[in-house]
Write a protein that holds these residues in place. Structure first.
Motif, mmCIF file in Angstrom:
data_model
loop_
_atom_site.group_PDB
_atom_site.id
_atom_site.type_symbol
_atom_site.label_atom_id
_atom_site.label_comp_id
_atom_site.label_asym_id
_atom_site.label_seq_id
_atom_site.Cartn_x
_atom_site.Cartn_y
_atom_site.Cartn_z
ATOM 1 N N ASP A 277 0.815 -1.208 0.000
ATOM 2 C CA ASP A 277 0.000 0.000 0.000
ATOM 3 C C ASP A 277 0.854 1.266 0.000
ATOM 4 O O ASP A 277 0.420 2.298 -0.477
ATOM 5 C CB ASP A 277 -0.967 -0.006 1.187
ATOM 6 C CG ASP A 277 -0.254 -0.234 2.504
ATOM 7 O OD1 ASP A 277 0.969 -0.487 2.466
ATOM 8 O OD2 ASP A 277 -0.905 -0.163 3.545
ATOM 9 N N GLY A 284 -3.562 3.805 -1.357
ATOM 10 C CA GLY A 284 -3.133 2.606 -0.640
ATOM 11 C C GLY A 284 -3.430 2.714 0.834
ATOM 12 O O GLY A 284 -3.943 1.790 1.467
ATOM 13 N N SER A 288 -5.962 0.422 3.009
ATOM 14 C CA SER A 288 -5.544 -0.305 4.209
ATOM 15 C C SER A 288 -6.378 0.096 5.407
ATOM 16 O O SER A 288 -6.807 -0.742 6.184
ATOM 17 C CB SER A 288 -4.079 -0.011 4.518
ATOM 18 O OG SER A 288 -3.288 -0.512 3.504
#
Ligand code: SF4
Ligand code: SF4
Lengths: 354, 169
Positions: A277, A284, A288
């Protein structure tokens, strides 16, 4: 960046009118979550294990009840609960009743230390991984207790085997985690996950394999299922158990296996983080943080599937092989791993240049 | 002849063991992974039924002519004699036209061993093994099949074909 789910939950609790209600609900909801979530996942896991093991053996597995047989485990649970709760005459009644609880409770307790997503952890202890493993290893006492109190030689053998196995495998298990801890510099699981921009598996592959093997042995899964070897010990420590008590043992086994998968994903595969990520920048991070619970669950299910896959492949090891494998192979390898990791992290942090 | 035993040093043995173990596990895991995606052998029985071979011997049938509704049986008792478990119960009367008429024809399909001896021996081809095999009942007496239950209306007699391929007429 805050997790939306956590934010909604916190706002909900904070918007409650009375202070005591906040405290009570703020305590009760996580507790209920910890208790019900493992139980619900266990039903899923049992179904998934039976399906997968059937696929390995070119069968279909339970597929009649509900979509793809999903409700089969509910039916089985109901059946087990309706069975008579037999306590054999010569059993030590108190220990006999206490043992399943003692096996089950640590398995559930560790869920409170498990971060399932960004900020989604019930208690963020700063020695979480240490506490995690020490609580998880309490299970062995329950197993020995069950074996002893059953007053049955097979059960006792199972209990003794469980203890011998736990003692041997706990050491490489802990030592393999030391490598991860050295890299992170923290015992908190949340920190460990947050520091894994590059997943630990790429930095600590050896540690991962040692960890996985030892954890497999800790939860008594198939190549290491000596304490409950059906063919030798008539399922070992739980021979004398029936009904609800047996269900507790059964649940504990699945809860522990799920914990195994969760630990693998947390320590070595970036927990709730999306793969790589940090390369995707802000997107990203969002992936997450907001959807962390999904990635975590996928990873954990993957490791659970690997455990089942191993179950479908490998035969049970012999007791002497089990011991020699732990002491002769896993222990030196994990020590070697710590040694190398310590030197490299030492160089990288400049400890030797002073 | 002297056997040459190659001594391996303990250190090499140690690493060889490790390597062999990893290799064995790898091979095994690869095989099971392959099996995970192979077609399954399970037959999902009540949903999907097998294609039965043409000469499958299922439940028994007593044939009637489709056109005039008359039974094909001529009352020769050959099937009764030949039946190994002696499960065929049969009664005949002589009608006004001096022809023998079968008035009762019963078999207990619980006793029938599906040997098809009766079918083979019948001179007029009045019997047949059907492809029906789900004959379980809750009551034992329901297994006794009379003429009504055994009845099957056909266009031409069932000329049993023995394994050598030659019809018996
Ligand atoms: S198939 Fe065999 S057992 Fe059955 S009725 Fe005919 S002769 Fe008897
Ligand atoms: S052998 Fe055929 S014709 Fe003779 S009694 Fe039996 S069914 Fe009737």
């Amino acid at each position: 960046m805050n997790n939306v789910i956590v934010e909604i939950y916190t706002n909900l609790i904070n918007s409650l009118p009375f202070e005591p209600l906040k405290v009570i609900l703020g305590t009760l909801i996580p507790v209920l979550g910890i208790v019900t979530l493992p139980l619900l996942t266990t039903f899923l896991l049992i179904w998934w294990e039976r399906r997968l093991i059937a696929f390995v053996q070119a069968r279909l597995g339970p597929n009649r009840l509900g979509p793809g047989g999903l409700f089969q485990s509910f039916a089985d649970a109901l059946k087990v609960l309706l069975k008579e709760d037999i306590v054999s005459k010569d059993a030590d009644k108190i220990l006999f009743s206490l043992a399943p609880v003692l096996v089950f409770v640590p398995g559930i307790l560790v869920y409170s230390l498990m971060p399932v997503g960004h900020q989604m952890v019930v208690t963020n202890v700063n020695v979480a991984i240490f506490l995690f493993l020490s609580v998880a290893s309490l299970t062995t006492i329950g197993i020995l207790m069950a074996g002893w109190s059953s007053n049955n030689k097979y059960s006792l053998m199972g209990g003794i085997r469980a203890v011998a196995q736990a003692i041997s495998y706990e050491i490489p298990l802990l030592l393999s985690i030391v490598g991860v801890i050295l890299l992170t510099g923290s015992l908190s699981i949340v920190d460990i996950v947050e520091k894994q921009d590059v997943w630990n598996i790429f930095k600590q592959p050896l540690a991962f394999f040692i960890f996985f093997t030892c954890a497999l042995s800790e939860v008594n899964r198939i190549p290491f299922d000596l304490p409950e070897a059906e063919s030798e010990l008539v399922s070992g420590y739980n021979t004398e158990y029936s009904g609800f008590k047996f269900a507790l043992f059964f649940l504990a086994e699945y809860v522990n296996t799920f914990t195994l998968g969760a630990l693998c994903s947390l320590l070595f595969f970036g927990g709730w983080r999306f793969p790589f990520d940090y390369l995707l920048g802000d997107i990203g991070m969002q992936l997450s943080n907001q959807l962390g619970i999904i990635w975590f669950f996928i990873k954990t299910m993957f490791f659970f599937s690997v455990v089942v896959w191993i179950r479908g492949t490998l035969p049970r090891v012999r007791t002497d092989q089990l011991m020699s494998f732990a002491w002769k192979y896993l222990l030196p390898l994990s020590l070697f791993n710590i040694f190398i990791t310590a030197i490299i992290t030492g160089f990288l942090s400049g400890a030797f240049s002073r | 002849m002297s056997e040459v035993i190659r001594e391996i040093s303990p250190v090499r043995q140690y690493f060889k063991n490790l390597f062999d173990g990893v290799k064995a596990i790898y091979n095994g895991m690869r095989l099971t992974l392959k099996y995970m995606f192979l077609p399954k052998v399970t037959e999902v029985y009540p949903d999907v039924k097998r294609n039965l071979p043409q000469r499958f011997r299922g439940r028994f049938a007593f044939l009637y002519n489709k056109d005039d509704g008359k039974m094909l049986c001529i009352g020769c008792y050959a099937c009764v004699k030949v039946c190994p478990p002696q499960t065929i119960v049969m009664e005949t009367i002589k009608g006004e036209d001096k022809k023998i008429k079968t008035t009762r024809y019963e078999i207990n399909i619980g006793e029938c061993i599906s040997c098809a001896n009766c079918v083979e021996v019948c001179p007029v081809g009045a019997l047949e093994m059907t492809h029906e095999y789900e004959t379980a009942t809750f009551n034992q007496m329901d297994l006794v099949y009379g003429m009504d239950k055994l009845a099957k209306y056909v266009e031409k007699p069932n000329m049993y074909m023995p394994p050598d391929g030659k019809a018996k007429k």
